[in-house]
Scaffold this active site. Structure first.
Site: not given
Lengths: 253, 253
Positions: A1-3, A78, A108
């Site tokens: 996961m990314c944001e 991020v 993401n």
């Protein structure tokens, strides 16, 4: 996961309040410690900061948090690496020029088999699924339109391409040419529109409060879109899974 | 007039010493106060800092001067605008992706009629002659080679394209894909190769001296190319007007 974090505004707007929250999630309040990036548009120009270091401790991220860059369009990310090693060339957002504009993209999720999609003109520099998907979108667009199509035509085509990619896995993504901000939601995305009358907002991830009434004029309109709400005292709209959204000048199109 | 700076090295090398001199010429010891930019390669990734503000007083330039980014390939530029207004999108170096690599370009000079050169795929985002010339070079390359040609073939073709552009005016330029650094000299360009035994060097534009023997290993090779010599106690080679040079891994090819 990314944001993910995106902004669309009708006047150049300071992104630092929201970026502070996102940056904290890169290794401090969140696990996304495998790099971060942010792209700001300044008219037709686009400024990019990328860092394979955690944003929570990055010197460059500290600069961005302190640097009063105002922009109408921003994409930030991020990263928690799943595909593609931790390296500068694998750090979102990715940027390419198409039809004389800088296009920027952050994603993401994971896309199964995306690298089998053929590319002719735009090619990935790094090894992520995400950059391959971005190149495929632009390749599809340039094959179909030699020059900028009318906004309505382009909007429809981008939504169609987003739909194709959502079939391949998780495709939460932000794409922009500096005018329109396109968002795809497979699972998780939320946004807020701030407009008059402006109030106060308090970050979830950092002890920081802003009174937007002090920072804005009555005509300002700003959309903030993010993986998760960034403030705990405002109402965020949850985007429906499977939806594509388009923002221009701080409005939902 | 603008000033150019390029580096080609066989090991990741700190550019700050040379960049300090260049940055001073952007509004302090030189008149190039209409913006500056620098591109560093980090393996296949490329980091770009651009600022339409004078480098001598830029907050971002101060960060770059203090940020220990080590790179094998760097291009930097300080700008005195003649064509194209002072704006982010007109700030060198320009970057595009070709054949899955980031290509970077900076130019000093004026090219008469360059905007009449037809472009199909790569298009300028800003309004400078320089970015048009860059797009034309990449357009010519991609029309001829669908994928990376062998180095010798590419070197020859880039030199030929540089020669064509020199016929149109002043074309002092640096171009790189992160592996090869191509330089064109119409009027003014000078370079130095630093290798063992390393000595001391003192900047012309700032009170700063480095003892390279302390910073290097015996195998290091570094080429620095610039519009004018940056140090006053080293021997710089003046590039002949009309010449193209190619550097790889700190060596003249």
């Amino acid at each position: 996961m990314c944001e993910l974090l995106g902004m669309s505004a009708n006047v150049p707007t300071d992104i630092r309040f929201s970026f502070t929250a996102l940056a904290k999630r890169g290794g401090a309040t969140g696990p996304h410690a495998d790099g971060w990036g942010i792209s700001f548009y300044e008219q037709k120009g686009c400024r990019n900061f990328h860092d394979p270091n955690p944003s929570a401790t990055s010197e460059l991220a500290a600069l961005v948090r302190n640097y009063p860059i105002k922009s109408k369009t921003v994409i930030a990310h991020v990263r928690k690496a799943n595909r593609g090693r931790v390296a500068l060339e694998n750090t979102h957002p990715f940027t390419r020029e198409l039809w004389g504009r800088a296009w920027t993209f952050a994603h993401n999720g994971q896309l199964k088999g995306v690298k089998a999609l053929p590319l002719s003109f735009f090619r990935p520099i790094g090894t992520t699924d995400s950059e391959h998907a971005f190149c495929w979108i632009l390749d599809q667009l340039v094959r179909k339109y030699m020059d900028y199509p009318p906004a309505r035509v382009l909007d429809k085509e981008v939504k169609r391409l987003f739909g194709e990619l959502r079939k391949m896995g998780v495709f939460n993504a932000l794409l922009t040419d500096g005018r329109s901000l396109y968002a795809s939601c497979s699972k998780k995305l939320t946004y807020i529109q701030r407009r008059a009358p402006f109030g106060r907002a308090t970050l979830i991830d950092a002890e920081m409060q802003v009174d937007f009434a002090q920072e804005t004029t009555p005509d300002d309109k700003v959309i903030i879109i993010a993986t998760q709400p960034l403030t705990h005292d405002e109402v965020w709209t949850v985007v429906a899974p499977g939806a594509s959204l388009i923002f221009r000048a701080g409005e939902v199109v």
